[in-house]
Design an enzyme around this catalytic site. Sequence first.
Site, mmCIF file in Angstrom:
data_model
loop_
_atom_site.group_PDB
_atom_site.id
_atom_site.type_symbol
_atom_site.label_atom_id
_atom_site.label_comp_id
_atom_site.label_asym_id
_atom_site.label_seq_id
_atom_site.Cartn_x
_atom_site.Cartn_y
_atom_site.Cartn_z
ATOM 1 C CD GLU A 197 -48.908 38.670 -21.905
ATOM 2 O OE1 GLU A 197 -49.520 39.326 -21.073
ATOM 3 O OE2 GLU A 197 -47.856 39.059 -22.441
ATOM 4 N NE ARG A 215 -47.103 40.843 -18.710
ATOM 5 C CZ ARG A 215 -46.584 41.908 -18.099
ATOM 6 N NH1 ARG A 215 -46.176 41.819 -16.842
ATOM 7 N NH2 ARG A 215 -46.488 43.058 -18.726
ATOM 8 C CB SER A 255 -48.932 42.184 -24.919
ATOM 9 O OG SER A 255 -48.843 43.574 -24.674
#
Length: 351
Positions: A343, A164, A240
């Site tokens: 995130e 990520r 998410s």
Amino acid sequence: MHIEENKPLAPFTTLGIGGPARWYLRAESEADVADAAEWARVHGAALFVLGGGSNLLVADDGFDGLVLQVALEGIQTSERGEQVTARVAAGEDWSGFVEHAVDADWAGVECLAGIPGTVGGTPVQNVGAYGQEVADVIARVRAYDLRARQFVELDREECGFAYRRSRFNAEDRGRFVVTRVDYRLKKHGGPTLKYAELQRVLGEGSAPSLRAVADVVKCIRQAKGMLLVEGDADCRSAGSFFKNPVVSEAQAHEIAVAAGKEPPQFTAGEGSKNAGRVKIPAAWLIEQAGFEKGYARGAAGISTRHTLALVNRGGATARDVMELAEEICRAVETRFGVRLAMEPVRLGFGE
């Protein structure tokens, strides 16, 4: 250039939250991108690059700068043996490109079906799901370098990909405006079947087509409220909201002791920095900390289908969402000693 003032940003986000941009420009060419960057530099305005708005939380007061929406379109392909290189403009819809690749029988992105957003955002976040990451197939990224004031092309190694993460959202956050991404895919290749949930649904030992895998992925995403479906309240989210934490094996043991049971564990990825480390699902930690699907804090809440997604239940503010996120983070940290990382990109929060 046609620069608009006080442009509402909430309609550009999947959360449907946030105040206006002081200035806004829709860029349909690389010339627009360069001109907008120069305009912002001359006027001393902060610049933010907007893609699909699927991973974005805008502050209630909006953003006191120029929001540049990258809307470049087009896909060009070249083939060499079993390899296909797709040069995709940053404004192309990511889910649409995945469908295009699957229909053409090009392997490499089938597990990333149904993810909202634009192509330009994929290298920034190193988008990944169900055993695939775009870092696995990205060959080159073309971008405008705001520091050098010129277009550059960066190969995969120069992008600094990790879980990520990339140089675009880490050490060089805000430096580059992505205008094109080149993906290297495999003609008639087999699908990636690393993820246990996919193997379980498709049947271990099976040899499904790329289309079958992509369709199953979308079904799983929809069941978790992670597929954009008009009229579905659980879709008013940013996907998410928390990253799955990567911890040492000793920390994983401490988490097991605190929970009274072993947590699910996955490989933390390749590389020496991940040696002896594992990935724990953030959703599991959230649930073990006492939060259930559908939990609500005013107009913000947890999805009724997946504890990893925070949703706008109707009329929620950015403050509502951040207070809920902080409540969850505190509870997980108190019980397990792990601080969850958020995130979505946060715009206008003064961070």
